[in-house]
Design a protein around this motif. Structure first.
Motif, short mmCIF file in Angstrom:
data_model
loop_
_atom_site.label_atom_id
_atom_site.label_comp_id
_atom_site.label_asym_id
_atom_site.label_seq_id
_atom_site.Cartn_x
_atom_site.Cartn_y
_atom_site.Cartn_z
N SER A 2 -20.52 -39.45 -13.06
CA SER A 2 -19.16 -39.11 -13.48
C SER A 2 -18.36 -38.60 -12.30
N ASP A 3 -17.04 -38.57 -12.46
CA ASP A 3 -16.17 -38.12 -11.37
C ASP A 3 -16.46 -36.68 -10.96
N PRO A 4 -16.62 -35.72 -11.89
CA PRO A 4 -16.94 -34.35 -11.47
C PRO A 4 -18.24 -34.28 -10.66
N GLU A 5 -19.24 -35.07 -11.07
CA GLU A 5 -20.51 -35.07 -10.34
C GLU A 5 -20.33 -35.64 -8.94
N THR A 6 -19.55 -36.72 -8.80
CA THR A 6 -19.29 -37.28 -7.48
C THR A 6 -18.54 -36.29 -6.61
N LYS A 7 -17.58 -35.60 -7.22
CA LYS A 7 -16.82 -34.60 -6.48
C LYS A 7 -17.72 -33.46 -6.01
N ARG A 8 -18.64 -33.02 -6.88
CA ARG A 8 -19.56 -31.94 -6.51
C ARG A 8 -20.45 -32.36 -5.35
N ARG A 9 -20.99 -33.58 -5.42
CA ARG A 9 -21.85 -34.07 -4.35
C ARG A 9 -21.05 -34.25 -3.05
N LEU A 10 -19.82 -34.70 -3.18
CA LEU A 10 -18.97 -34.89 -2.00
C LEU A 10 -18.70 -33.55 -1.32
N GLU A 11 -18.35 -32.52 -2.11
CA GLU A 11 -18.07 -31.20 -1.53
C GLU A 11 -19.33 -30.60 -0.91
N ALA A 12 -20.49 -30.79 -1.57
CA ALA A 12 -21.74 -30.27 -1.01
C ALA A 12 -22.07 -30.94 0.31
N SER A 13 -21.85 -32.25 0.39
CA SER A 13 -22.11 -32.98 1.63
C SER A 13 -21.15 -32.54 2.74
N GLN A 14 -19.90 -32.28 2.37
CA GLN A 14 -18.91 -31.82 3.36
C GLN A 14 -19.30 -30.46 3.93
N ILE A 15 -19.78 -29.56 3.04
CA ILE A 15 -20.20 -28.23 3.49
C ILE A 15 -21.40 -28.34 4.42
N GLU A 16 -22.39 -29.16 4.02
CA GLU A 16 -23.57 -29.33 4.86
C GLU A 16 -23.20 -29.98 6.19
N MET A 17 -22.27 -30.95 6.16
CA MET A 17 -21.85 -31.63 7.38
C MET A 17 -21.23 -30.63 8.36
N ALA A 18 -20.38 -29.72 7.84
CA ALA A 18 -19.77 -28.71 8.71
C ALA A 18 -20.83 -27.81 9.32
N SER A 19 -21.84 -27.44 8.51
CA SER A 19 -22.92 -26.60 9.02
C SER A 19 -23.73 -27.34 10.09
N VAL A 20 -24.03 -28.61 9.85
CA VAL A 20 -24.80 -29.39 10.83
C VAL A 20 -24.02 -29.57 12.12
#
Length: 363
Positions: A2-20
């Motif tokens: 679903s769209d909320p799930e995609t958004k959640r995964r997208l935001e989590a990946s963005q946060i991890e990407m910034a950390s990496v």
């Protein structure tokens, strides 16, 4: 998903990407220091090996010459007497020049040089192992960054496609409501002529639908054309100098022509993606204010622009372009969050700047 799930995964990946990305920056400095330490250890290691080898060669040559029994001085031909030869055996003084020719000093020197060579060899091995370890850590972080980049691209595309589907779903609902409104205003047929009148109503509704749909497409194409022109202008201002045309489509997707070569948004570099995003946002705000189509709250936030693998000259172009163009919008508030950088500080007025120095908190 679903769209909320995609958004959640997208935001989590963005946060991890910034950390990496932060870890990669730190690790690159660690690798640089380890490489410098290894280089110094390698220089000392090679130098101690050279000195020890030269000493061994010299000692071996000395042993050969000491085994000789000269009968006269090689310079002035004065004869070496038997008395001098006997004296050399007793006092270890050379029968020719009188210098000491014993082995004690040579043995002590050998011990010192061998100890120095062993120490530098051990240091060389330690620094080499440390460098390889830090390079391995950097490689793992870099591989993770590439994986996250691909994942972010896929999730962004999926999220955009879902958003486009919702947009057109709303458009269909609006058109259906308009058709329903038109049909409710049409006179209801009598029972005896219902068939004929129903056919007329259907024709009218189809005609109305066609007209409305045409108006929507016409307005959309005009708006997208204006937005595309402004994207081209802003992107050039942000340092993409060889860009000749940017085209925003309704699906939505962005096509660009740079140096005569056609390309898509997904295939450009991360730094160019950031500049195209900002250019697209400003272009949409510009066209919206000009035409009255759509509204924007006026808040734009850019996080760590230099982290997008952007060269200093590209960052300079982006910041100078933003400083120039942001004044075009009276209500626009633009926030740039980043580590302290001379390029950023150059384009941000002192009264618009908030910095955390030393152990201070930013907020």
């Amino acid at each position: 998903p679903s769209d909320p799930e995609t958004k959640r995964r997208l935001e989590a990946s963005q946060i991890e990407m910034a950390s990496v990305q932060d870890k990669i920056l730190y690790q690159s400095n660690v690798v640089r220091d380890a490489r410098e330490a290894f280089h110094q250890a390698e220089v000392a290691y090679n130098e101690d090996r050279r000195i020890y080898q030269e000493f061994q060669d010299a000692r071996a040559a000395g042993a050969i010459f000491r085994s000789l029994e000269p009968s006269c001085c090689p310079r002035c031909d004065v004869k070496v007497t038997d008395e001098r030869k006997q004296q050399e055996l007793k006092t270890h003084a050379c029968s020719v020049c009188g210098e000491h020719v014993g082995e004690e000093d040579s043995t002590l020197r050998d011990s010192d040089l061998k100890a120095a060579k062993t120490a530098s060899t051990d240091a060389y091995k330690v620094e080499k192992e440390a460098l390889q370890k830090e390079i391995k850590r950097y490689t793992l972080l870099d591989d993770r960054s590439k994986y996250l980049s691909n994942q972010l691209e896929a999730l962004s595309k999926q999220f955009a496609e879902h958003g486009a589907w919702e947009k057109w779903d709303r458009e269909v609902a609006i058109l259906e409501a308009r058709l329903k409104e038109l049909s409710s205003e049409w006179p209801q047929p009598e029972e005896d002529e219902g068939s004929d009148l129903d056919e007329k109503s259907e024709k009218v509704l189809k005609a109305a639908h066609k007209v409305v749909d045409g108006k929507i497409k016409e307005k959309r194409e005009d708006t997208l054309t204006e937005v595309s022109e402004m994207i081209t202008y802003y992107a050039q201002e942000f340092g993409i100098e060889h860009l000749t045309q940017a085209t925003l489509k309704g699906n939505p997707s962005l096509e660009v022509i740079v140096g005569g070569v056609k390309n898509t948004f997904s295939k450009v570099t991360d730094g160019e993606k950031l500049r195209y995003k900002i250019a697209t946002l400003l272009a949409m705000i510009h066209v919206a204010e000009k035409s009255g189509v759509g509204r924007h709250p006026g808040l734009v936030m850019i996080d760590s622009p230099a982290a997008q693998e952007m060269a200093p000259e590209d960052l300079e172009a982006l910041m100078s372009g933003l400083a120039k163009e942001v004044n075009e919008f009276d209500h626009l508030q633009l926030f740039v969050m980043a580590r302290e950088d001379p390029i950023l500080l150059k384009h941000i007025p002192e009264d618009h700047l908030r910095q955390a120095r030393g152990n201070d908190y930013l907020w």
